[in-house]
Enzyme design. Sequence first.
Site, mmCIF file in Angstrom:
data_model
loop_
_atom_site.group_PDB
_atom_site.id
_atom_site.type_symbol
_atom_site.label_atom_id
_atom_site.label_comp_id
_atom_site.label_asym_id
_atom_site.label_seq_id
_atom_site.Cartn_x
_atom_site.Cartn_y
_atom_site.Cartn_z
ATOM 1 N N CYS A 99 34.636 3.410 -24.346
ATOM 2 C CA CYS A 99 33.968 3.575 -23.056
ATOM 3 C C CYS A 99 34.823 4.487 -22.190
ATOM 4 O O CYS A 99 35.986 4.167 -21.925
ATOM 5 C CB CYS A 99 33.797 2.225 -22.351
ATOM 6 N N HIS A 122 0.832 -1.208 0.000
ATOM 7 C CA HIS A 122 0.000 0.000 0.000
ATOM 8 C C HIS A 122 0.862 1.251 0.000
ATOM 9 O O HIS A 122 0.605 2.210 -0.743
ATOM 10 C CB HIS A 122 -0.924 -0.013 1.229
#
Length: 793
Positions: A742, A411
Amino acid sequence: MTYCSSFNQIRLADIGDFGGKNASLGEMTQQLSSKGIRVPEGFALNAYAFRQTLSENGIIEELTAAMAQIRQADLNGIEKASETCGRLIDRVVIPSQILQEVYEWYKKIGSPSVAVRSSATAEDLPDASFAGQHESFLNVSGEKELEIAIRNCYRSLYSERAIKYRIDHGFDHESVALSVGIQKMVRSDRGAAGVAFTIDPETGFDNVIYITGAWGLGELVVQGAVNPDEFIVFKPRIELGKNGLLQKKLGSKPEKIVFAAAGLEKTKLVSTTPAERDQFVLNDLEIQQLAAWCLSIEKHYGSAMDIEWAKDGESGDVYIVQARPETVHSRPAKPVIREYSLKERSRVLCTGEAVGHSIISGPARIVRTMADSNRVKNGDIIVAEITHPDWNNLLRKAVCIITDKGGRTSHASIIARELGISAVVGTGNSTRVLRDGQLITVNTAEGSNGIIYDGALPWSVHETVLSSVPHTHVQPMLILADPSRAFRFANYPAAGIGLLRMEFIIANVIRIHPMAVLFPDQVEDAGERKLLEEITRQYPDKRTYFIDQLASSLAIMAAAFYPKEVIVRMSDFKTNEYADLIGGKYFEPHEENPMLGWRGASRYYRKEYKAGFGLECAAIRRVRDTMGFTNIKVMIPFCRTPEEGQLVLDTMKEFGLKQHENGLEVYVMAELPSNVLLAKEFAQIFDGFSIGSNDLTQLVLGVDRDAENIRDLFNENNLAVKMMLRKVIRDVKATGKKIGLCGQAPSDHVAFAKFLVECGIDSISFNPDALIKGIDNIAAAEKKPLLLEPFKQ
């Protein structure tokens, strides 16, 4: 007048008569049973019965008058109105003709135990997203109990949270009515229950089904009072009729709700057994079946869905007990990327599962019951064991929610997403370690782990509108390591993953040295041996543990970017880093300079680690050949010679991972001077290259990149380094192979990006926080060619 209808007589168009919940159950019963989807047999009492009951009892005017006393601006009077309406409903006598028809239908379904569920005529509409406002009653037996349950459903229409819900969504109280659904009781008290979303509920990534579950009735999962099992399934595989299970995560599940044997209470909370805590609530076939059902439901409704399921412990059958539109990620949203950065850090107070992506500071407010609500002010961070639907109005004041219990479908998690705030759930101890009023900073911006720091810390946030990101010819790609962040980065404007670091998965998910998994008897330390046994306790064959965890993590990454390419670098730990893994010190030599020692390719074919490399290959093979993610490519790091490269390929073949079989491409890192000088020779063996600029700079300049006292000498813009870069790009391109890079420099320096573009680089990979800046730099470079430099050959 007919008051009751079987679910197979109700369609979604009947929402005005039967409410969103019952209309949806009827739609699935009538339209989806042919696909094998099971919905518990039952019927619904229509909204007309509700209105007639109020009319014959003469209380409509009194109800209207009570509701009119609520001051809309500040909801003053809502508690009194709810109490007044509740007393009126308690005295209601349901007309005999209505009850008689209900009892006849009750007998028809042939089950003494039923579930009685409220379904408001304004519930579960796309613009009314808070679910669970009205009550449901389980294990109802006999006509008298059924009558009481129906009346209590009617009463729930006038609870404070239901009244507040209608005011928030602009519904006129008098125009909303209640239908009641009566279904055969699924004995999930003896089985399991849970929730499924047809998207990732955290990021909105829409190519997966996300399922959670726990033992017993589903209330604990919905409330967030238990840490459930989690399953992620890939939709495109389901559509092909194949196993799409990507990941399974075992929850603690310490308790469950079951039916009470006798007494006024219908259910009770009991502890689970050790065996139940160590067992998944669904097996792989059930997960696949449930996921396929969820996908069929989503396709039928044409929108992402929030689905509740239950498994009958007596028959073993799985049922769908509710389905409604998911409303958080289906709302139109501005396509933006927000990157948060914490500027300072302090003492970590507690951690849990992150919901949302942000950083926020404020006072902690401990809430145990609604009696604490008057202490909560706007801007507080609510800290609770769990949250409840009654708290929805209270939670609107919060800027963040922290709970002891719960998972991503609790919830607290759902409400946090609805409200657009962050949460950290399942901390285990937040209500004990945080003090009421204490200033804290909550960081949910660094992956799946939410961190609560002491004090109010400074942070920054940078926002980028995706529509403003330019298109480039050089492909921008991502450098990633953490599977838990993959779905969030899937919508970034990248062409795929140019570097997936396997080391993070081994160090943080698996945690055990590969050779220790294979030879646990060689781990002499009693503490490490105990930890190894505990982590792998579900696996009689510990080898399978390593392969399962690695394959699952890689599959999440591959699924997030499918069908874009994902280049997985095989493990590149140094010996000292390997030694830090559980059991690692028994398999690693001491090296004076691990940076230049036994790392990368040199490990894979040597007998001291070869079997460990076999586990890596087995995981890659499973992800590509069994799970179908052929977008994965493999990259070999720190390969010193072409001959060594061939040895690695031969070793991979021994382990069933053959280059070019099923389209497998194998790349090599270009990070050594030998890779540059012998680029054409390496190109005869490998399918592509990725420049590792950090290691290459280190080895060209002879600078240990970890040495603080000479860090200023480490410079990718150095002429010698750039000469090496230009040469390797030129030579590789001459062979017709692809080459990327990279590194950080192309995002930090426009000139460096221009240099790479001018050299003819195919792709550049960036860390996620540098991607947008990197793309801008590439675009600027492509618009304005770099002037030729003197050393160009």
